[in-house]
Scaffold this motif. Structure first.
Motif, short mmCIF file in Angstrom:
data_model
loop_
_atom_site.label_atom_id
_atom_site.label_comp_id
_atom_site.label_asym_id
_atom_site.label_seq_id
_atom_site.Cartn_x
_atom_site.Cartn_y
_atom_site.Cartn_z
N ILE A 1 -19.44 -11.19 22.82
CA ILE A 1 -19.44 -12.04 24.01
C ILE A 1 -19.12 -11.16 25.21
CG2 ILE A 1 -18.38 -13.99 25.19
CD1 ILE A 1 -17.90 -15.24 22.43
N LEU A 2 -20.02 -11.18 26.21
CA LEU A 2 -19.82 -10.43 27.45
C LEU A 2 -19.46 -11.39 28.57
CD1 LEU A 2 -22.95 -8.07 27.40
CD2 LEU A 2 -20.61 -7.53 26.71
N GLU A 3 -18.79 -10.87 29.60
CA GLU A 3 -18.48 -11.66 30.78
C GLU A 3 -18.99 -10.92 32.00
OE1 GLU A 3 -16.57 -12.46 34.43
OE2 GLU A 3 -15.90 -10.75 33.28
N ALA A 4 -19.72 -11.65 32.84
CA ALA A 4 -20.21 -11.09 34.11
C ALA A 4 -20.19 -12.21 35.13
CB ALA A 4 -21.62 -10.54 33.96
N MET A 5 -19.66 -11.95 36.28
CA MET A 5 -19.60 -12.93 37.36
C MET A 5 -18.93 -14.23 36.89
SD MET A 5 -23.33 -12.20 39.10
CE MET A 5 -23.19 -13.63 40.13
N LYS A 6 -17.86 -14.09 36.10
CA LYS A 6 -17.07 -15.21 35.59
C LYS A 6 -17.86 -16.13 34.65
CE LYS A 6 -13.91 -15.06 39.42
NZ LYS A 6 -13.18 -15.77 40.44
N MET A 7 -18.96 -15.61 34.10
CA MET A 7 -19.77 -16.37 33.14
C MET A 7 -19.79 -15.59 31.83
SD MET A 7 -21.03 -19.09 34.66
CE MET A 7 -22.39 -19.52 33.63
N GLU A 8 -19.57 -16.30 30.72
CA GLU A 8 -19.64 -15.65 29.42
C GLU A 8 -21.05 -15.72 28.87
OE1 GLU A 8 -16.64 -17.04 26.73
OE2 GLU A 8 -15.04 -16.16 27.92
N THR A 9 -21.49 -14.64 28.23
CA THR A 9 -22.82 -14.55 27.65
C THR A 9 -22.71 -14.15 26.20
OG1 THR A 9 -23.77 -13.89 29.77
CG2 THR A 9 -25.05 -13.35 27.80
N GLU A 10 -23.34 -14.93 25.33
CA GLU A 10 -23.36 -14.61 23.91
C GLU A 10 -24.48 -13.61 23.65
OE1 GLU A 10 -23.98 -18.44 22.12
OE2 GLU A 10 -21.83 -18.87 22.09
N VAL A 11 -24.16 -12.50 23.01
CA VAL A 11 -25.16 -11.51 22.63
C VAL A 11 -25.44 -11.75 21.15
CG1 VAL A 11 -25.74 -9.07 22.44
CG2 VAL A 11 -24.30 -9.86 24.32
N ARG A 12 -26.70 -11.98 20.82
CA ARG A 12 -27.11 -12.30 19.46
C ARG A 12 -27.91 -11.16 18.85
NH1 ARG A 12 -26.57 -17.88 18.54
NH2 ARG A 12 -25.87 -18.97 20.41
#
Length: 113
Positions: free
Chosen positions: A75-86
């Motif tokens: 799980i990455l965070e950028a600009m206060k948004m979390e992104t799931e890397v699959r």
């Protein structure tokens, strides 16, 4: 009147930063910014690359773990948004290239399958 809010959206495979100001009819769009929507990672050559620049919030796998295509691995965070890397394909995690708290750039290898 409200405060301007900034969002990153993906449109037709391209990323755009959208600035929305209440009461303004048309948002300002800046092409080329990294998308923060969940995206599958490509594993070219067994590596899982970062789909965007950000900070590693959580590494959900360990070396030796088996993963299936579509499993969330980081799980990455950028600009206060979390992104799931699959994972884009199944395999066994052979190496972890990042730890929680690390900063990554687009394309940096997160782990190897």
């Amino acid at each position: 009147a409200g405060e301007t809010e900034v969002y990153t959206v993906g449109v037709g495979g391209q990323s755009c930063v959208v600035s929305v100001t209440p009461g303004v009819a048309a948002p300002v769009v800046v092409p080329g910014a990294p998308a923060s929507a969940p995206a599958p990672a490509q594993s070219g050559g067994g590596g899982v690359p970062a789909p965007l620049a950000g900070n590693v919030v959580k590494v959900l796998v360990n070396q030796g773990d088996s993963v299936a295509a579509g499993d969330v691995v980081v799980i990455l965070e950028a600009m206060k948004m979390e992104t799931e890397v699959r994972a884009s394909e199944g395999g066994v995690v052979s190496a972890l290239a990042v730890r929680e708290g690390d900063a990554v750039k687009v394309g940096d290898t997160l782990l190897r399958l």
